[in-house]
Design a protein around this motif. Structure first.
Motif, PDB file in Angstrom:
ATOM      1  N   LEU A 105      35.027 -50.286 -11.352  1.00 34.78           N
ATOM      2  CA  LEU A 105      34.484 -51.432 -10.632  1.00 34.78           C
ATOM      3  C   LEU A 105      33.508 -52.206 -11.513  1.00 34.78           C
ATOM      4  O   LEU A 105      33.499 -53.447 -11.491  1.00 34.78           O
ATOM      5  CB  LEU A 105      33.792 -50.971  -9.348  1.00 34.78           C
ATOM      6  CG  LEU A 105      33.201 -52.083  -8.474  1.00 34.78           C
ATOM      7  CD1 LEU A 105      34.312 -52.977  -7.923  1.00 34.78           C
ATOM      8  CD2 LEU A 105      32.391 -51.482  -7.322  1.00 34.78           C
ATOM      9  N   SER A 132      38.611 -50.278  -3.071  1.00 36.88           N
ATOM     10  CA  SER A 132      37.560 -51.034  -2.371  1.00 36.88           C
ATOM     11  C   SER A 132      37.739 -50.993  -0.859  1.00 36.88           C
ATOM     12  O   SER A 132      36.780 -51.155  -0.111  1.00 36.88           O
ATOM     13  CB  SER A 132      37.525 -52.491  -2.876  1.00 36.88           C
ATOM     14  OG  SER A 132      38.685 -53.203  -2.496  1.00 36.88           O
ATOM     15  N   GLN A 181      35.780 -48.006   0.865  1.00 36.90           N
ATOM     16  CA  GLN A 181      34.317 -47.945   0.777  1.00 36.90           C
ATOM     17  C   GLN A 181      33.672 -48.075   2.157  1.00 36.90           C
ATOM     18  O   GLN A 181      34.196 -48.765   3.029  1.00 36.90           O
ATOM     19  CB  GLN A 181      33.802 -49.059  -0.144  1.00 36.90           C
ATOM     20  CG  GLN A 181      34.360 -48.995  -1.553  1.00 36.90           C
ATOM     21  CD  GLN A 181      34.192 -47.631  -2.172  1.00 36.90           C
ATOM     22  OE1 GLN A 181      33.080 -47.128  -2.333  1.00 36.90           O
ATOM     23  NE2 GLN A 181      35.313 -47.002  -2.523  1.00 36.90           N
ATOM     24  N   THR A 200      36.567 -57.429  -4.005  1.00 39.96           N
ATOM     25  CA  THR A 200      37.964 -57.766  -4.316  1.00 39.96           C
ATOM     26  C   THR A 200      38.567 -58.766  -3.338  1.00 39.96           C
ATOM     27  O   THR A 200      39.792 -58.919  -3.270  1.00 39.96           O
ATOM     28  CB  THR A 200      38.836 -56.494  -4.341  1.00 39.96           C
ATOM     29  OG1 THR A 200      38.836 -55.894  -3.036  1.00 39.96           O
ATOM     30  CG2 THR A 200      38.342 -55.500  -5.373  1.00 39.96           C
ATOM     31  N   TYR A 221      36.655 -44.847  -9.565  1.00 36.77           N
ATOM     32  CA  TYR A 221      36.581 -46.181  -8.949  1.00 36.77           C
ATOM     33  C   TYR A 221      35.286 -46.883  -9.339  1.00 36.77           C
ATOM     34  O   TYR A 221      35.294 -48.051  -9.740  1.00 36.77           O
ATOM     35  CB  TYR A 221      36.679 -46.074  -7.425  1.00 36.77           C
ATOM     36  CG  TYR A 221      36.260 -47.325  -6.694  1.00 36.77           C
ATOM     37  CD1 TYR A 221      37.119 -48.416  -6.580  1.00 36.77           C
ATOM     38  CD2 TYR A 221      34.977 -47.442  -6.142  1.00 36.77           C
ATOM     39  CE1 TYR A 221      36.727 -49.574  -5.919  1.00 36.77           C
ATOM     40  CE2 TYR A 221      34.581 -48.592  -5.488  1.00 36.77           C
ATOM     41  CZ  TYR A 221      35.456 -49.658  -5.372  1.00 36.77           C
ATOM     42  OH  TYR A 221      35.062 -50.810  -4.741  1.00 36.77           O
ATOM     43  N   ASP A 224      31.810 -57.064  -1.113  1.00 37.91           N
ATOM     44  CA  ASP A 224      33.240 -57.262  -0.840  1.00 37.91           C
ATOM     45  C   ASP A 224      33.898 -57.746  -2.140  1.00 37.91           C
ATOM     46  O   ASP A 224      34.389 -58.870  -2.220  1.00 37.91           O
ATOM     47  CB  ASP A 224      33.398 -58.299   0.277  1.00 37.91           C
ATOM     48  CG  ASP A 224      34.765 -58.277   0.942  1.00 37.91           C
ATOM     49  OD1 ASP A 224      35.612 -57.449   0.546  1.00 37.91           O
ATOM     50  OD2 ASP A 224      34.993 -59.098   1.857  1.00 37.91           O
TER      51      ASP A 224
END
Length: 207
Positions: free
Chosen positions: A43, A64, A67, A104, A39, A102
């Motif tokens: 990312l 996401s 997290q 996405t 991830y 944040d």
């Protein structure tokens, strides 16, 4: 992209729903990919605006939500106030700041893209393509998470606002003729260009 999606909805609305048309994201698999570091690697590519495969987009988007500190209901009223009063450069900076934690969030991505497109600041305007690439990656992840036209295969989102952004700005129905909650699903009856009858689209939250 949107045209392909509408064509698929036309086909699915006219026939049966193939069992393997779209695969819902698997929580266990996504969690393993987060723990393995995949991830984090993806990312960085996503933030750079690089093209991701459907599987990679799913890892970034749904990962996401796993997290620490993720808040599905987090609001960005200060950014919205700036955007809605024409302070678009300030709105872009607030979006960029919020996207750091944040990454996405479709609301932030659409507003950042819109603000960058109208900016007279060349440094901000130059970031528009990257924001567009990021929002399309998120929309791809949602689009590929289910057929959307069946209760057994809804589109999957990680926050309520993503449903609204995907529905209104990506699918762009000519009308929304009804909303309902069915169990843990939300449903919208929409009119889509190219489809004679109303279509019911289903959304579920990834958990």
């Amino acid at each position: 992209m949107k045209q392909i999606l509408i064509a698929a909805i036309v086909a699915l609305s006219a026939t049966f729903i193939p069992a393997a048309y779209a695969a819902a994201p698997n929580h266990t698999t996504i969690s393993q990919q987060v723990k393995s570091g995949q991830y984090a690697t993806l990312l960085e590519r996503y933030k750079a605006g690089q093209k991701l495969t459907a599987d990679e987009a799913a890892i970034v988007y749904f990962g996401s939500a796993l997290q620490p500190g993720f808040q599905a209901e987090k609001d960005y009223n200060k950014m919205l106030a700036a955007y809605n009063t024409g302070q678009t450069d300030n709105a872009f900076r607030l979006c960029e700041e919020a996207l750091a934690t944040d990454p996405t969030n479709l609301l932030l991505l659409y507003k950042a893209y819109g603000a960058a497109m109208v900016s007279k600041d060349s440094a901000i305007k130059a970031k528009a393509p990257k924001m567009q690439a990021r929002l399309l990656t998120v929309c791809d992840a949602i689009e590929n998470s289910g057929t959307g036209v069946s209760e057994s295969s809804p589109y999957m989102v990680i926050r309520p606002s993503d449903t609204e952004e995907f529905l209104n700005k990506y699918m762009q129905p000519s009308a929304i003729n009804g909303r309902a909650t069915i169990g843990n699903l939300s449903a919208a009856k929409v009119k889509l260009d190219g489809i004679a009858d109303d279509v019911i689209l289903y959304f579920s939250t990834f958990k």
